[in-house]
Design a protein around this motif. Structure first.
Motif, PDB file in Angstrom:
ATOM      1  N   ALA A 147     -54.454 -73.593 -95.021  1.00  0.00           N
ATOM      2  CA  ALA A 147     -55.144 -74.359 -93.963  1.00  0.00           C
ATOM      3  C   ALA A 147     -53.730 -75.813 -93.626  1.00  0.00           C
ATOM      4  O   ALA A 147     -53.220 -75.822 -94.693  1.00  0.00           O
ATOM      5  CB  ALA A 147     -55.930 -75.914 -94.455  1.00  0.00           C
ATOM      6  N   GLY A 148     -52.870 -75.563 -92.492  1.00  0.00           N
ATOM      7  CA  GLY A 148     -51.576 -75.814 -92.839  1.00  0.00           C
ATOM      8  C   GLY A 148     -50.646 -74.984 -91.808  1.00  0.00           C
ATOM      9  O   GLY A 148     -49.358 -75.917 -91.376  1.00  0.00           O
ATOM     10  N   THR A 149     -50.437 -74.293 -92.731  1.00  0.00           N
ATOM     11  CA  THR A 149     -49.562 -73.330 -92.187  1.00  0.00           C
ATOM     12  C   THR A 149     -48.734 -72.651 -91.370  1.00  0.00           C
ATOM     13  O   THR A 149     -50.237 -72.709 -90.228  1.00  0.00           O
ATOM     14  CB  THR A 149     -50.022 -71.559 -93.199  1.00  0.00           C
ATOM     15  OG1 THR A 149     -49.835 -71.877 -94.722  1.00  0.00           O
ATOM     16  CG2 THR A 149     -48.798 -70.483 -93.477  1.00  0.00           C
ATOM     17  N   ARG A 150     -47.995 -73.023 -91.146  1.00  0.00           N
ATOM     18  CA  ARG A 150     -46.790 -72.559 -89.849  1.00  0.00           C
ATOM     19  C   ARG A 150     -47.404 -70.993 -89.536  1.00  0.00           C
ATOM     20  O   ARG A 150     -47.275 -69.868 -90.341  1.00  0.00           O
ATOM     21  CB  ARG A 150     -46.034 -72.742 -89.502  1.00  0.00           C
ATOM     22  CG  ARG A 150     -45.684 -73.016 -88.535  1.00  0.00           C
ATOM     23  CD  ARG A 150     -43.455 -73.194 -88.442  1.00  0.00           C
ATOM     24  NE  ARG A 150     -43.611 -73.266 -89.064  1.00  0.00           N
ATOM     25  CZ  ARG A 150     -42.089 -72.021 -89.437  1.00  0.00           C
ATOM     26  NH1 ARG A 150     -42.750 -71.116 -88.624  1.00  0.00           N
ATOM     27  NH2 ARG A 150     -41.505 -71.530 -90.687  1.00  0.00           N
ATOM     28  N   VAL A 151     -48.185 -70.450 -88.131  1.00  0.00           N
ATOM     29  CA  VAL A 151     -48.287 -68.806 -87.842  1.00  0.00           C
ATOM     30  C   VAL A 151     -47.515 -68.864 -86.240  1.00  0.00           C
ATOM     31  O   VAL A 151     -47.840 -69.607 -85.764  1.00  0.00           O
ATOM     32  CB  VAL A 151     -49.179 -68.521 -88.005  1.00  0.00           C
ATOM     33  CG1 VAL A 151     -49.215 -67.307 -87.319  1.00  0.00           C
ATOM     34  CG2 VAL A 151     -49.869 -69.106 -89.380  1.00  0.00           C
ATOM     35  N   LEU A 201     -44.191 -59.895 -83.088  1.00  0.00           N
ATOM     36  CA  LEU A 201     -43.719 -60.968 -84.563  1.00  0.00           C
ATOM     37  C   LEU A 201     -44.869 -61.610 -84.778  1.00  0.00           C
ATOM     38  O   LEU A 201     -45.144 -62.660 -83.761  1.00  0.00           O
ATOM     39  CB  LEU A 201     -41.941 -60.760 -84.276  1.00  0.00           C
ATOM     40  CG  LEU A 201     -41.146 -59.755 -83.737  1.00  0.00           C
ATOM     41  CD1 LEU A 201     -39.932 -60.404 -83.714  1.00  0.00           C
ATOM     42  CD2 LEU A 201     -41.788 -59.050 -84.638  1.00  0.00           C
ATOM     43  N   VAL A 202     -44.786 -61.653 -86.080  1.00  0.00           N
ATOM     44  CA  VAL A 202     -45.188 -62.712 -86.930  1.00  0.00           C
ATOM     45  C   VAL A 202     -44.295 -63.170 -87.718  1.00  0.00           C
ATOM     46  O   VAL A 202     -43.876 -62.284 -88.573  1.00  0.00           O
ATOM     47  CB  VAL A 202     -46.656 -62.580 -87.622  1.00  0.00           C
ATOM     48  CG1 VAL A 202     -47.129 -63.537 -88.078  1.00  0.00           C
ATOM     49  CG2 VAL A 202     -47.574 -61.304 -86.564  1.00  0.00           C
ATOM     50  N   ILE A 203     -44.071 -64.764 -87.355  1.00  0.00           N
ATOM     51  CA  ILE A 203     -43.304 -65.259 -88.003  1.00  0.00           C
ATOM     52  C   ILE A 203     -43.863 -66.228 -89.389  1.00  0.00           C
ATOM     53  O   ILE A 203     -44.920 -67.525 -88.497  1.00  0.00           O
ATOM     54  CB  ILE A 203     -42.147 -65.933 -87.427  1.00  0.00           C
ATOM     55  CG1 ILE A 203     -41.421 -64.985 -86.628  1.00  0.00           C
ATOM     56  CG2 ILE A 203     -41.424 -66.970 -88.107  1.00  0.00           C
ATOM     57  CD1 ILE A 203     -40.900 -65.428 -85.561  1.00  0.00           C
TER      58      ILE A 203
END
Length: 227
Positions: A147-151, A201-203
Motif C-alpha cells: 500500500a502506498g506504492t506509486r504506480v 508503460l508501467v513505471i
C-alpha cells in the motif's frame, strides 16, 4: 532478424547512458548473461566485465576498448532505422531483459528506448533508471505491491484496461499520449492489470525491480510480435 543471444535465464543489456553505482551488479544478480548495446560495452569493461555479445552499429566504442573484447563477440547491424537499444533488444531471446544505461544521458535516447519497448512487445524488457523502472505492460500483470506504492501508467498509443488494487481504478478509461494519462496512481496493496493493447508503460520505484523481474519471467501470456 534471427536471435544472436539465446538464454533460458534473464539477460542484462547495458547501454551507454547513465548507470548508478552498483546497478550493474544488481542486474547481473537477477540476469547473469551480460550483453552490451554498442558503446555500453565501455561500462562493462570499466567494471571488469567482458560482455558475451556487443550488438549495434559499432560507431560508439573506442578502438582501445574494442581491442579488449574478442572479435567474435561483436555483431554489427548497420541499418540506421533503429537505435542500438532496439537492435540489441530484437536480437535477444530470453525470458526477460534488464536494460541499464538507457536513461539519463539524453532525453531523445530515453524516449527512443520507450518507443522500442512498444515496437517490440513480444520482448519483455525492464529499463532501470536512477529513480524508477519502466516496462511495457503484458496482457495481464499481477504484482504483490505494498500500500502506498506509486504506480504510474503512461500510454504510448490508444489503450484501455482494467485494474484491481489501484487507488484510482482505470476501468472504462481510454488512454492516449495526447489525452488521458495515468501518472502518480497508487497501490492499495497487490495490483492486477489487464490491458487491451501493447501500448502502456508501467513505471514503478526502482526498489521493485526484483519483484517485477520475477513476475514477468513467470507470466505465461505475452503480446505477439508486430508484423
Amino acid at each position: 532478424m534471427t536471435g544472436i543471444v539465446h538464454s533460458s535465464e534473464p539477460i542484462t543489456l547495458v547501454g551507454a547512458g547513465q548507470i548508478a553505482v552498483g546497478d550493474l551488479d544488481r542486474c547481473l544478480a537477477l540476469a547473469p548473461g551480460l550483453v552490451a548495446a554498442d558503446g555500453g560495452a565501455a561500462h562493462c569493461l570499466a567494471q571488469g566485465r567482458v560482455p558475451r555479445a556487443v550488438i549495434g552499429d559499432m560507431d560508439s566504442l573506442a578502438p582501445d576498448l574494442r581491442a579488449a573484447i574478442p572479435d567474435d563477440r561483436f555483431h554489427a547491424i548497420g541499418e540506421q532505422d533503429s537505435t542500438d537499444f532496439e537492435k540489441a533488444l530484437r536480437a535477444i531471446r530470453a525470458p526477460v531483459t534488464l536494460g541499464a544505461g538507457f536513461t539519463g544521458a539524453r532525453l531523445d535516447h530515453q524516449l527512443a528506448c520507450f518507443n522500442g519497448l512498444v515496437r517490440h512487445p513480444d520482448r519483455r524488457c525492464i529499463l532501470l533508471s536512477d529513480t524508477d523502472i519502466a516496462f511495457l505492460a503484458p496482457p495481464v500483470l499481477a504484482l504483490p505491491l505494498t500500500a502506498g506504492t506509486r504506480v504510474s501508467l503512461f500510454p504510448l498509443g490508444l489503450v484501455e484496461g482494467v485494474s484491481e488494487g489501484l487507488r484510482w481504478p482505470i476501468g472504462g478509461l481510454v488512454f492516449t499520449p495526447d489525452g488521458r494519462i495515468g501518472t502518480s496512481n497508487q497501490a492499495m496493496g497487490p495490483v492486477r492489470l489487464e490491458m487491451t493493447a501493447p501500448k502502456m508503460l508501467v513505471i514503478l520505484p526502482r526498489v521493485w525491480l526484483e519483484v517485477v523481474v520475477r513476475a514477468l519471467a513467470a507470466q505465461p501470456g505475452s503480446w505477439p510480435a508486430l508484423g
